[in-house]
Design an enzyme around this catalytic site. Structure first.
Site, PDB file in Angstrom:
ATOM      1  N   CYS A 199       3.105   8.364   1.860  1.00  0.00           N
ATOM      2  CA  CYS A 199       3.481   7.163   2.612  1.00  0.00           C
ATOM      3  C   CYS A 199       3.838   6.047   2.042  1.00  0.00           C
ATOM      4  O   CYS A 199       2.725   5.277   1.321  1.00  0.00           O
ATOM      5  CB  CYS A 199       2.461   7.094   3.685  1.00  0.00           C
ATOM      6  SG  CYS A 199       2.792   6.022   4.903  1.00  0.00           S
ATOM      7  N   CYS A 244       2.801  -5.055  15.930  1.00  0.00           N
ATOM      8  CA  CYS A 244       2.179  -4.266  16.993  1.00  0.00           C
ATOM      9  C   CYS A 244       0.906  -4.402  16.928  1.00  0.00           C
ATOM     10  O   CYS A 244       0.292  -4.379  15.847  1.00  0.00           O
ATOM     11  CB  CYS A 244       2.758  -2.769  16.342  1.00  0.00           C
ATOM     12  SG  CYS A 244       4.550  -2.615  16.370  1.00  0.00           S
ATOM     13  N   CYS A 277      -2.694   1.785   7.746  1.00  0.00           N
ATOM     14  CA  CYS A 277      -1.844   0.899   7.479  1.00  0.00           C
ATOM     15  C   CYS A 277      -2.250  -0.489   7.451  1.00  0.00           C
ATOM     16  O   CYS A 277      -2.522  -0.900   8.523  1.00  0.00           O
ATOM     17  CB  CYS A 277      -0.568   1.142   8.279  1.00  0.00           C
ATOM     18  SG  CYS A 277       1.029   0.348   7.635  1.00  0.00           S
ATOM     19  N   GLU A 279       0.931  -1.369   0.027  1.00  0.00           N
ATOM     20  CA  GLU A 279       0.078  -0.077  -0.071  1.00  0.00           C
ATOM     21  C   GLU A 279       0.978   1.244  -0.131  1.00  0.00           C
ATOM     22  O   GLU A 279       2.031   1.469   0.487  1.00  0.00           O
ATOM     23  CB  GLU A 279      -0.932   0.159   1.282  1.00  0.00           C
ATOM     24  CG  GLU A 279      -1.829  -1.184   1.239  1.00  0.00           C
ATOM     25  CD  GLU A 279      -2.701  -1.110   2.700  1.00  0.00           C
ATOM     26  OE1 GLU A 279      -3.576  -1.873   2.819  1.00  0.00           O
ATOM     27  OE2 GLU A 279      -2.357  -0.295   3.444  1.00  0.00           O
ATOM     28  N   CYS A 324       4.302  -7.443   7.655  1.00  0.00           N
ATOM     29  CA  CYS A 324       5.345  -7.038   8.783  1.00  0.00           C
ATOM     30  C   CYS A 324       5.163  -8.160   9.932  1.00  0.00           C
ATOM     31  O   CYS A 324       4.284  -8.620  10.009  1.00  0.00           O
ATOM     32  CB  CYS A 324       4.754  -5.609   9.239  1.00  0.00           C
ATOM     33  SG  CYS A 324       6.265  -5.202  10.394  1.00  0.00           S
ATOM     34  N   CYS A 373      -1.664  -1.869  14.772  1.00  0.00           N
ATOM     35  CA  CYS A 373      -1.368  -1.888  13.262  1.00  0.00           C
ATOM     36  C   CYS A 373      -2.096  -2.957  12.459  1.00  0.00           C
ATOM     37  O   CYS A 373      -1.740  -4.041  12.870  1.00  0.00           O
ATOM     38  CB  CYS A 373       0.263  -1.797  13.210  1.00  0.00           C
ATOM     39  SG  CYS A 373       0.669  -1.806  11.479  1.00  0.00           S
TER      40      CYS A 373
END
Length: 360
Positions: free
Chosen positions: A118, A129, A343, A105, A125, A132
């Site tokens: 961004c 976290c 995100c 993205e 990932c 997120c």
């Protein structure tokens, strides 16, 4: 002019994966081998990033035989646009499909004369976290330098007048876990032979990967560093950011102190987790220690539906408490609330929708 219309070997070179100086050298060798005048090197090079083309056939200043030879020797790969969403506030979200079917993205955020893109550095990932959406989807793979900088290139190809003025590595992935590709991408983004975006307009955001921070600090340019802090103590941080177990808060702060450039603390406000007066006081102490700017981010509700965003009123009190203690603090306005702008959110929603369609 004798031009070889077949590549010298069975392999081709992706010039978009090279730092601009390396791409120039590669083109110069090829131009010499083709017995072309030296000025062709400059003409070819500028079509990579300075004045990019979708394919060499668009480079009409070049003879047709040369364009055909370039298509064979140096084909220009693309990121395939899967989904584009446009918010009422002007925010634009892109989902790009990669050559292997994975997806990443980018988000373009206009604000006055500034256009901030961004960008992602990894597909997915591994850091997990809790706030997120990308962290919740898991890790796919590292992106190549082309796949990173190519996100900017695609926006320029779509509309040159909307070339980003600022780039932030705050999309999918942890940039400093993909340092070799990010390092090259920084040269492409910043270089005069690349996209020519000023170093002070390029920010790398990291949770604090210490080996990567050491590498990043060696670059001479004035790139900006943002630390994804999100909690003022190690005990709080470990509850929302598992990476704290490997690279603890104190070690990250020491590494940031050695960076020699101004640091920003990114701080997502989560209701009942990190938004008390005591949290503000502890955060102010850390920020004063580094002379850091604190960038307060409202939790995007689409990124972590099981967490509660801090109220606007509480965010204002928190920010004022920082300022009253001598800390520069900004509150970033949530953008793209009417689209999947958190995100990783767009990729999650698109893939969920397609799974439902497949089942029916």
């Amino acid at each position: 002019m004798a031009i070889t219309t077949a590549p010298a070997s069975s392999t081709v070179t992706n010039l978009l994966d090279l730092a601009p100086n390396a791409a120039r050298d590669e083109i110069a060798r090829w131009v010499t081998g083709q017995k072309l005048p030296a000025y062709r090197t400059t003409q070819i090079l500028r079509r990579l990033w300075i004045d990019p083309v979708v394919s060499w056939n668009q480079a009409t200043e070049l003879p047709i035989p040369l364009r055909a030879a370039l298509e064979l020797a140096f084909p220009l790969p693309r990121l395939t646009l899967d989904t584009r969403q446009q918010s009422a506030d002007g925010t634009r979200k892109y989902l790009w499909r990669l050559h292997d079917g994975d997806a990443i993205e980018s988000v373009l955020i206009p604000s006055g004369g500034r256009r901030t893109l961004c960008i992602s550095s990894q597909a997915g990932c591994a850091l997990g976290c809790t706030f997120c959406a990308t962290g919740r989807m898991g890790f796919g793979r590292n992106l190549s330098a082309f796949e990173i900088a190519g996100q900017v290139r695609e926006v320029v190809l779509e509309q040159a007048a909307e070339k980003p003025t600022n780039v932030v590595f705050m999309g999918m992935g942890e940039p400093l876990l993909n340092w070799p590709a990010v390092n090259t991408a920084l040269s492409i983004l910043n270089g005069e032979l690349g996209l020519g975006i000023g170093a002070r307009h390029i920010t790398v955001s990291t949770v604090g990967i210490l080996p990567g921070l050491a590498e990043f600090s060696r670059r001479p340019e004035q790139f900006r560093l943002a630390i994804s802090l999100h909690a003022p103590t190690s005990a709080q941080r470990i509850g929302i950011m598992p990476i704290e177990k490997k690279y603890d808060l104190e070690a990250v702060l020491r590494a940031a102190q050695a960076f020699r450039k101004r640091v920003t603390f990114e701080y997502v406000m989560i209701g009942g987790v990190n938004d008390s007066d005591a949290d503000a006081d502890r955060l102010a102490k850390l920020a004063r220690r580094l002379g850091a700017l604190v960038n307060i981010l409202p939790l995007h509700p689409g990124g972590a539906p099981d967490l509660i965003p801090t109220t606007g009123a509480r965010i204002r009190v928190f920010a004022d408490r920082l300022r009253n203690q001598g800390v520069e603090a900004t509150v970033r306005r949530s953008r793209g609330l009417d689209i999947d702008a958190a995100c990783g959110q767009l990729r999650v929603e698109v893939e969920r929708k397609r799974r439902r369609e497949t089942k029916t």
